[in-house]
Design an enzyme around this catalytic site. Structure first.
Site, mmCIF file in Angstrom:
data_model
loop_
_atom_site.group_PDB
_atom_site.id
_atom_site.type_symbol
_atom_site.label_atom_id
_atom_site.label_comp_id
_atom_site.label_asym_id
_atom_site.label_seq_id
_atom_site.Cartn_x
_atom_site.Cartn_y
_atom_site.Cartn_z
ATOM 1 N N LYS A 151 -6.927 -0.149 3.303
ATOM 2 C CA LYS A 151 -7.191 -1.469 2.741
ATOM 3 C C LYS A 151 -8.152 -2.185 3.693
ATOM 4 O O LYS A 151 -7.733 -2.730 4.716
ATOM 5 C CB LYS A 151 -5.887 -2.248 2.572
ATOM 6 C CG LYS A 151 -6.053 -3.563 1.833
ATOM 7 C CD LYS A 151 -4.694 -4.224 1.611
ATOM 8 C CE LYS A 151 -4.853 -5.552 0.893
ATOM 9 N NZ LYS A 151 -3.561 -6.239 0.741
ATOM 10 N N VAL A 184 0.847 -1.189 0.000
ATOM 11 C CA VAL A 184 0.000 0.000 0.000
ATOM 12 C C VAL A 184 0.887 1.246 0.000
ATOM 13 O O VAL A 184 0.566 2.262 -0.615
ATOM 14 C CB VAL A 184 -0.954 -0.026 1.214
ATOM 15 C CG1 VAL A 184 -1.697 1.277 1.361
ATOM 16 C CG2 VAL A 184 -1.924 -1.186 1.108
ATOM 17 N N GLU A 185 2.035 1.162 0.651
ATOM 18 C CA GLU A 185 2.980 2.278 0.689
ATOM 19 C C GLU A 185 3.445 2.662 -0.715
ATOM 20 O O GLU A 185 3.537 3.845 -1.034
ATOM 21 C CB GLU A 185 4.208 1.904 1.552
ATOM 22 C CG GLU A 185 3.909 1.761 3.024
ATOM 23 C CD GLU A 185 3.381 0.379 3.449
ATOM 24 O OE1 GLU A 185 3.333 0.131 4.666
ATOM 25 O OE2 GLU A 185 3.004 -0.442 2.575
#
Length: 117
Positions: free
Chosen positions: A98, A72-73
């Site tokens: 998420k 996600v980063e």
């Protein structure tokens, strides 16, 4: 600096580190706050001078549709860089959630801030 915001934008993408995640699309929920000078658009009532959140949302959805990241980063960093470059945004805050990634949590994710206010 004024702020334009988009809250709760849901996009489908390939995201995750596990093998089973690499073969499916998952939902991410995005909250964006974008630094923008709204005065020129307001003075002339001119969408061409505004940060058009409909166009921006479509670009975010297209980015997500084509993305294949593990983290996600990484998704957040790449999206922030793209939006700043393509739309001339000087500052932004992006929260990527998420949902369902941790069973006991509503959602997990990252929040980043880039640029200068």
């Amino acid at each position: 600096m004024d702020r334009v915001f988009i809250e709760g934008l849901e996009v489908d993408t390939v995201i995750g580190v596990y093998d089973w995640e690499r073969g499916i699309r998952q939902c991410l929920r995005l909250d964006l706050t974008l630094g923008w000078d709204n005065r020129p658009a307001a003075a002339d009532d001119d969408i061409a001078k505004a940060l058009d959140y409909a166009v921006l949302s479509e670009r975010v959805m297209a980015f997500a549709r084509d993305a294949h990241f593990q983290l996600v980063e990484t998704f957040a960093e790449r999206l922030a860089a793209l939006l700043m470059a393509e739309f001339g945004i000087q500052w932004l805050r992006l929260k990527v959630t998420k949902p369902g990634a941790v069973a006991a949590a509503i959602g997990v994710g990252v929040e980043i801030e880039r640029g200068c206010r």
